[in-house]
Design an enzyme around this catalytic site. Structure first.
Site, PDB file in Angstrom:
ATOM      1  N   ASP A  20       0.830  -1.216   0.000  1.00 29.61           N
ATOM      2  CA  ASP A  20       0.000   0.000   0.000  1.00 29.61           C
ATOM      3  C   ASP A  20       0.865   1.267   0.000  1.00 29.61           C
ATOM      4  O   ASP A  20       1.984   1.265   0.520  1.00 29.61           O
ATOM      5  CB  ASP A  20      -0.912  -0.024   1.240  1.00 29.61           C
ATOM      6  CG  ASP A  20      -2.063   0.965   1.113  1.00 29.61           C
ATOM      7  OD1 ASP A  20      -2.341   1.440  -0.006  1.00 29.61           O
ATOM      8  OD2 ASP A  20      -2.691   1.261   2.151  1.00 29.61           O
ATOM      9  N   ASN A  68     -11.206  -2.497  -5.081  1.00 30.35           N
ATOM     10  CA  ASN A  68     -10.468  -1.532  -5.908  1.00 30.35           C
ATOM     11  C   ASN A  68     -11.184  -1.169  -7.220  1.00 30.35           C
ATOM     12  O   ASN A  68     -10.800  -0.203  -7.891  1.00 30.35           O
ATOM     13  CB  ASN A  68      -9.044  -2.033  -6.201  1.00 30.35           C
ATOM     14  CG  ASN A  68      -8.110  -1.954  -5.001  1.00 30.35           C
ATOM     15  OD1 ASN A  68      -7.214  -2.785  -4.839  1.00 30.35           O
ATOM     16  ND2 ASN A  68      -8.301  -0.960  -4.144  1.00 30.35           N
TER      17      ASN A  68
END
Ligand code: IPE
Ligand code: IPE
Ligand code: MG
Length: 248
Positions: A20, A68
């Site tokens: 991330d 996502n």
């Protein structure tokens, strides 16, 4: 290559990583988010080398979540194309390094067909490798995985192919039935959540959160996370007396 703090006899067998911080890495340099995803490729391959050098058996990375899809269409499109190009360019290298690649996640629309075919080709190419398994979570969601496994289990039970509903029965219907429990779960970028990543397999994982943004992560940082893991006492619900003798 071990740092002196690392104990080679107590390595985590399965390391999982939430990669991330790509967007923040790029934006902080005045670049668009997609440049951060591109920069993350080098970090991934350095970490694969680090994991191979350490002797980790299973490394699973979170590349694209079922959530996502909520991102802007151009970022989603970029990520589909980028992952396809990454596999095309680097599958042979992974094969040469003795890495077995396995994808976990839903392999259907809206994941492009070409990408699904390339995933299958990469899995086929590397199926016989034994040095390390690299799990790539793509269009992966932990809820979706458990739901898909539960649906299959219900179907098999109704058809009489399954007699006992137990943990083993559910586990054997997960995307990768051979995946061992996660020992160490690392998340970069300072966020302290697991975002629907491996909720079943990481139920007893040691969690290590680091501030480093994913494109800046590397094998040295991986080793540091392993050292941190080795400092933890894993109890799995057990308890032992450690009475401190007080002299008086
Ligand atoms: C992780 O980086 C990559 C994917 C989720 C595909 P992000 O894109 O989430 O980066 P941040 O969290 O916005 O910085
Ligand atoms: C998790 O990161 C998914 C991947 C790294 C592929 P996100 O950036 O999507 O997670 P949230 O939205 O911050 O929870
Ligand atoms: Mg993020």
């Amino acid at each position: 290559m071990y740092s002196s703090d690392l104990d080679p006899d107590h390595l985590p067998g399965h390391v999982a990583i939430i990669m991330d911080g790509n967007g923040r890495w790029a934006n902080s340099r005045g670049l668009k988010r997609n440049a951060g995803h591109e920069a993350g490729e080098a970090a991934l391959f350095d970490v694969v080398e680090g994991a191979l050098a350490l002797g980790v058996d299973y490394l699973t990375v979170y590349a694209f979540s079922t959530e996502n899809w909520k991102r802007p269409a151009d970022e989603v499109r970029f990520l589909m194309g980028f992952n396809e190009s990454l596999l095309l360019r680097r599958k042979d290298e992974l094969h040469e390094r003795g890495v077995r690649v396995r994808f976990i996640g839903r392999r259907r629309r809206p994941v492009p067909k070409r990408l699904v075919e390339l995933m299958e080709e990469t899995e086929g190419l590397t199926a016989g490798n034994t040095r390390m398994t690299l799990g790539i979570a793509f269009n992966y969601g932990g809820h979706a995985e458990i739901l898909d496994a539960a649906r299959e289990l219900a179907h098999d039970y109704a058809e009489g192919r399954l007699k006992r509903i137990d943990e083993r029965a559910l586990e054997s219907r997960m995307y990768d039935p051979e995946m061992p429990p996660v020992d160490l779960l690392i998340r970069t970028s300072g966020e302290q959540r697991t975002s629907n990543f491996l909720p079943w397999q990481a139920a007893y994982a040691e969690l290590v959160f680091v501030e480093t943004l994913w494109p800046d992560f590397n094998r040295v940082e991986l080793e540091k996370a392993v050292v941190e893991y080795q400092r933890r006492e894993r109890r799995f619900g057990k308890a032992v007396d450690k009475v401190v003798v007080v002299r008086g």
